[in-house]
Design a protein around this motif. Sequence first.
Motif, PDB file in Angstrom:
ATOM      1  N   VAL A  19       0.823  -1.210   0.000  1.00 21.40           N
ATOM      2  CA  VAL A  19       0.000   0.000   0.000  1.00 21.40           C
ATOM      3  C   VAL A  19       0.859   1.263   0.000  1.00 21.40           C
ATOM      4  CG1 VAL A  19      -1.755   1.319   1.240  1.00 21.40           C
ATOM      5  CG2 VAL A  19      -1.892  -1.188   1.155  1.00 21.40           C
ATOM      6  N   ALA A  20       0.567   2.147  -0.940  1.00 28.84           N
ATOM      7  CA  ALA A  20       1.185   3.464  -1.008  1.00 28.84           C
ATOM      8  C   ALA A  20       0.131   4.532  -0.741  1.00 28.84           C
ATOM      9  CB  ALA A  20       1.816   3.699  -2.378  1.00 28.84           C
ATOM     10  N   MET A  21       0.562   5.641  -0.188  1.00 32.27           N
ATOM     11  CA  MET A  21      -0.327   6.752   0.146  1.00 32.27           C
ATOM     12  C   MET A  21      -0.136   7.870  -0.868  1.00 32.27           C
ATOM     13  SD  MET A  21      -0.126   9.123   3.586  1.00 32.27           S
ATOM     14  CE  MET A  21       1.630   9.352   3.248  1.00 32.27           C
ATOM     15  N   GLY A  22      -1.256   8.403  -1.366  1.00 32.46           N
ATOM     16  CA  GLY A  22      -1.195   9.502  -2.312  1.00 32.46           C
ATOM     17  C   GLY A  22      -2.246  10.541  -2.017  1.00 32.46           C
ATOM     18  N   SER A  23      -2.453  11.438  -2.956  1.00 31.32           N
ATOM     19  CA  SER A  23      -3.416  12.518  -2.762  1.00 31.32           C
ATOM     20  C   SER A  23      -4.694  12.305  -3.564  1.00 31.32           C
ATOM     21  CB  SER A  23      -2.796  13.861  -3.164  1.00 31.32           C
ATOM     22  OG  SER A  23      -2.362  13.818  -4.524  1.00 31.32           O
ATOM     23  N   SER A  24      -4.621  11.496  -4.625  1.00 32.51           N
ATOM     24  CA  SER A  24      -5.786  11.260  -5.477  1.00 32.51           C
ATOM     25  C   SER A  24      -5.550  10.003  -6.294  1.00 32.51           C
ATOM     26  CB  SER A  24      -6.026  12.446  -6.415  1.00 32.51           C
ATOM     27  OG  SER A  24      -4.993  12.530  -7.390  1.00 32.51           O
ATOM     28  N   VAL A  25      -6.613   9.472  -6.867  1.00 31.95           N
ATOM     29  CA  VAL A  25      -6.495   8.309  -7.738  1.00 31.95           C
ATOM     30  C   VAL A  25      -5.605   8.623  -8.932  1.00 31.95           C
ATOM     31  CG1 VAL A  25      -7.804   6.923  -9.404  1.00 31.95           C
ATOM     32  CG2 VAL A  25      -8.624   7.152  -7.056  1.00 31.95           C
ATOM     33  N   ALA A  26      -5.821   9.768  -9.569  1.00 34.98           N
ATOM     34  CA  ALA A  26      -5.032  10.115 -10.750  1.00 34.98           C
ATOM     35  C   ALA A  26      -3.550  10.213 -10.423  1.00 34.98           C
ATOM     36  CB  ALA A  26      -5.537  11.427 -11.349  1.00 34.98           C
ATOM     37  N   ALA A  27      -3.216  10.785  -9.258  1.00 35.05           N
ATOM     38  CA  ALA A  27      -1.810  10.914  -8.865  1.00 35.05           C
ATOM     39  C   ALA A  27      -1.169   9.553  -8.642  1.00 35.05           C
ATOM     40  CB  ALA A  27      -1.701  11.759  -7.607  1.00 35.05           C
ATOM     41  N   LEU A  28      -1.931   8.596  -8.143  1.00 41.90           N
ATOM     42  CA  LEU A  28      -1.396   7.259  -7.899  1.00 41.90           C
ATOM     43  C   LEU A  28      -1.307   6.433  -9.177  1.00 41.90           C
ATOM     44  CD1 LEU A  28      -3.288   6.600  -4.567  1.00 41.90           C
ATOM     45  CD2 LEU A  28      -0.802   6.711  -4.827  1.00 41.90           C
ATOM     46  N   ASP A  87     -13.229  -9.407  -4.008  1.00 37.81           N
ATOM     47  CA  ASP A  87     -11.860  -9.911  -4.005  1.00 37.81           C
ATOM     48  C   ASP A  87     -11.037  -9.103  -5.002  1.00 37.81           C
ATOM     49  OD1 ASP A  87      -9.515 -11.303  -3.981  1.00 37.81           O
ATOM     50  OD2 ASP A  87     -10.291 -13.074  -5.005  1.00 37.81           O
ATOM     51  N   LEU A  88     -10.095  -8.311  -4.487  1.00 37.51           N
ATOM     52  CA  LEU A  88      -9.308  -7.439  -5.350  1.00 37.51           C
ATOM     53  C   LEU A  88      -7.820  -7.743  -5.326  1.00 37.51           C
ATOM     54  CD1 LEU A  88     -10.952  -3.994  -4.442  1.00 37.51           C
ATOM     55  CD2 LEU A  88     -11.638  -5.607  -6.234  1.00 37.51           C
ATOM     56  N   ALA A  89      -7.370  -8.610  -4.425  1.00 43.50           N
ATOM     57  CA  ALA A  89      -5.934  -8.807  -4.207  1.00 43.50           C
ATOM     58  C   ALA A  89      -5.216  -9.356  -5.431  1.00 43.50           C
ATOM     59  CB  ALA A  89      -5.716  -9.734  -3.016  1.00 43.50           C
ATOM     60  N   TRP A  90      -5.945  -9.937  -6.368  1.00 39.22           N
ATOM     61  CA  TRP A  90      -5.328 -10.526  -7.555  1.00 39.22           C
ATOM     62  C   TRP A  90      -4.910  -9.482  -8.581  1.00 39.22           C
ATOM     63  CZ3 TRP A  90      -7.921  -9.460 -12.107  1.00 39.22           C
ATOM     64  CH2 TRP A  90      -9.230  -8.993 -11.965  1.00 39.22           C
ATOM     65  N   ALA A  91      -5.453  -8.264  -8.487  1.00 35.75           N
ATOM     66  CA  ALA A  91      -5.183  -7.224  -9.486  1.00 35.75           C
ATOM     67  C   ALA A  91      -3.766  -6.674  -9.317  1.00 35.75           C
ATOM     68  CB  ALA A  91      -6.205  -6.102  -9.380  1.00 35.75           C
ATOM     69  N   ASP A  92      -3.248  -6.089 -10.385  1.00 31.93           N
ATOM     70  CA  ASP A  92      -1.908  -5.499 -10.336  1.00 31.93           C
ATOM     71  C   ASP A  92      -1.903  -4.176  -9.594  1.00 31.93           C
ATOM     72  OD1 ASP A  92      -0.216  -7.329 -12.118  1.00 31.93           O
ATOM     73  OD2 ASP A  92      -1.963  -6.932 -13.375  1.00 31.93           O
ATOM     74  N   VAL A  93      -2.966  -3.414  -9.723  1.00 35.39           N
ATOM     75  CA  VAL A  93      -3.093  -2.134  -9.032  1.00 35.39           C
ATOM     76  C   VAL A  93      -4.523  -1.999  -8.529  1.00 35.39           C
ATOM     77  CG1 VAL A  93      -2.918   0.382  -9.219  1.00 35.39           C
ATOM     78  CG2 VAL A  93      -1.354  -1.066 -10.543  1.00 35.39           C
ATOM     79  N   VAL A  94      -4.666  -1.611  -7.270  1.00 36.77           N
ATOM     80  CA  VAL A  94      -5.974  -1.264  -6.709  1.00 36.77           C
ATOM     81  C   VAL A  94      -5.841   0.123  -6.106  1.00 36.77           C
ATOM     82  CG1 VAL A  94      -7.771  -1.837  -5.042  1.00 36.77           C
ATOM     83  CG2 VAL A  94      -6.488  -3.675  -6.157  1.00 36.77           C
ATOM     84  N   VAL A  95      -6.666   1.053  -6.556  1.00 30.95           N
ATOM     85  CA  VAL A  95      -6.601   2.423  -6.059  1.00 30.95           C
ATOM     86  C   VAL A  95      -7.956   2.835  -5.501  1.00 30.95           C
ATOM     87  CG1 VAL A  95      -4.744   3.205  -7.571  1.00 30.95           C
ATOM     88  CG2 VAL A  95      -7.099   3.332  -8.368  1.00 30.95           C
ATOM     89  N   SER A  96      -7.922   3.788  -4.585  1.00 27.44           N
ATOM     90  CA  SER A  96      -9.179   4.332  -4.063  1.00 27.44           C
ATOM     91  C   SER A  96      -8.929   5.655  -3.372  1.00 27.44           C
ATOM     92  CB  SER A  96      -9.822   3.365  -3.062  1.00 27.44           C
ATOM     93  OG  SER A  96     -11.031   3.914  -2.540  1.00 27.44           O
ATOM     94  N   ALA A 133      -3.145   3.272  -2.839  1.00 29.37           N
ATOM     95  CA  ALA A 133      -2.967   2.326  -3.933  1.00 29.37           C
ATOM     96  C   ALA A 133      -2.269   1.087  -3.421  1.00 29.37           C
ATOM     97  CB  ALA A 133      -2.149   2.943  -5.062  1.00 29.37           C
ATOM     98  N   SER A 134      -2.680  -0.048  -3.932  1.00 19.65           N
ATOM     99  CA  SER A 134      -1.955  -1.290  -3.701  1.00 19.65           C
ATOM    100  C   SER A 134      -1.284  -1.665  -5.015  1.00 19.65           C
ATOM    101  CB  SER A 134      -2.915  -2.400  -3.257  1.00 19.65           C
ATOM    102  OG  SER A 134      -2.253  -3.653  -3.242  1.00 19.65           O
ATOM    103  N   TYR A 135       0.047  -1.778  -4.974  1.00 18.45           N
ATOM    104  CA  TYR A 135       0.817  -2.161  -6.148  1.00 18.45           C
ATOM    105  C   TYR A 135       1.339  -3.583  -5.952  1.00 18.45           C
ATOM    106  CZ  TYR A 135       1.039   2.913  -7.080  1.00 18.45           C
ATOM    107  OH  TYR A 135       0.739   4.237  -7.312  1.00 18.45           O
ATOM    108  N   ALA A 136       0.971  -4.492  -6.856  1.00 19.55           N
ATOM    109  CA  ALA A 136       1.485  -5.857  -6.795  1.00 19.55           C
ATOM    110  C   ALA A 136       2.996  -5.847  -7.039  1.00 19.55           C
ATOM    111  CB  ALA A 136       0.793  -6.724  -7.844  1.00 19.55           C
ATOM    112  N   GLU A 137       3.647  -6.939  -6.674  1.00 21.49           N
ATOM    113  CA  GLU A 137       5.107  -6.990  -6.750  1.00 21.49           C
ATOM    114  C   GLU A 137       5.627  -6.692  -8.153  1.00 21.49           C
ATOM    115  OE1 GLU A 137       6.959 -10.414  -5.114  1.00 21.49           O
ATOM    116  OE2 GLU A 137       5.953 -10.232  -3.163  1.00 21.49           O
ATOM    117  N   ARG A 138       4.937  -7.212  -9.182  1.00 15.77           N
ATOM    118  CA  ARG A 138       5.456  -6.966 -10.529  1.00 15.77           C
ATOM    119  C   ARG A 138       5.301  -5.507 -10.932  1.00 15.77           C
ATOM    120  NH1 ARG A 138       1.928  -9.673 -15.450  1.00 15.77           N
ATOM    121  NH2 ARG A 138      -0.149  -8.821 -14.968  1.00 15.77           N
ATOM    122  N   MET A 139       4.385  -4.771 -10.264  1.00 16.04           N
ATOM    123  CA  MET A 139       4.282  -3.336 -10.521  1.00 16.04           C
ATOM    124  C   MET A 139       5.369  -2.574  -9.782  1.00 16.04           C
ATOM    125  SD  MET A 139       1.984  -2.917 -12.740  1.00 16.04           S
ATOM    126  CE  MET A 139       2.335  -1.179 -12.706  1.00 16.04           C
TER     127      MET A 139
END
Length: 343
Positions: A71-80, A179-188, A203-209
């Motif tokens: 999980v990364a912290m940002g200011s908006s979906v677009a920024a992430l 179930d969202l953990a399978w995706a490469d990126v999940v943002v909100s 945002a959640s970035y999978a390892e390959r991301m």
Amino acid sequence: MREAFGATFIGPEGYLNTAAYGLPPKATVDALERVHRGWAAGTVAGPDFDADIAAGRAAFATLAGVPVKSVAMGSSVAALLGPVASALPHGSRVLVPEGEFTSVSFPFAAHDGRGVTVTEVPLERLPELAADHDVVAVSTVQSADGAQVDLAALRAATEGSETLVILDATQQLGWLRLDLAWADVVVSSSYKWLLAPTGIAWASYAERMVERLVPHHANRYAGGAPWQTTYGLPLRLTDDARRFDISPSWFPVVGAATSLAWMATLDLDAVTAHNLDLAGRARAALDLPPLDSAIVSIPIEHAATRLQDAGLRASVRQGAARIAFHLYNDEEDLDRVVDALRA
């Protein structure tokens, strides 16, 4: 005031606009007032917010069903999503649904100068066409009308392939478990169904991301120990997704931590049942097609004006009035909607 799911809300009567922004529980309002008083008194300092950042990150991970380290912290979906778009090779092909929220599509469309193409298709065709593209980017629940993408079909179509799947869960998290953990990126973002202030997104970035992305916004928080990475080289970044953290908006992160930590303790299935019951009854009373969504699009002439005249808060999206039922709404709100639109 209204009590809902163990929390107090100051003024939700007639408020049906959560899909635009959610109302905070009183505990969040109190936390923000405390920190603003501390600001005015000159008694707050940067390290005071570290616990809130950690709490917000952990709560988002719980709500999205993803590892905290992703999980990364940002200011908006677009920024992430900006670093994700920048990491795409020249000529990449991106698939999005028609009418997608532009915070999802614009970061990729901005790279047309590098030959990145963004193709819009009907939402229901996304899984069918996913394998022909390098990236699929979609909101799990559509902002305009509450429609859901077929995630099971999308997963089946892309699993084991090189196609990147990017999910915006802004209109989902807080009322619907998927179930969202399978995706490469999940943002909100946090300011809708998660009932937090604007200015904080996750945002959640999978390892390959994580391996592909460049931390364009590298700053002292990206080092994981912000009060030890304030001055001087060399570059010192964390090994996990925190390397993509931006410097937080201090006061909004207090609100995000308070609201998200509370929501992570709720029985989300009960929240879903509550929201869908009210939304389903509204659709039935208004002779609208059934849809399993807390968002209700109402293509009735002058619906937005009638709702406003009845003292109800709603939005207009794609030419239709849009209402949204969340945990603080009740049968009184439902009755007022039906009365206003069937009069």
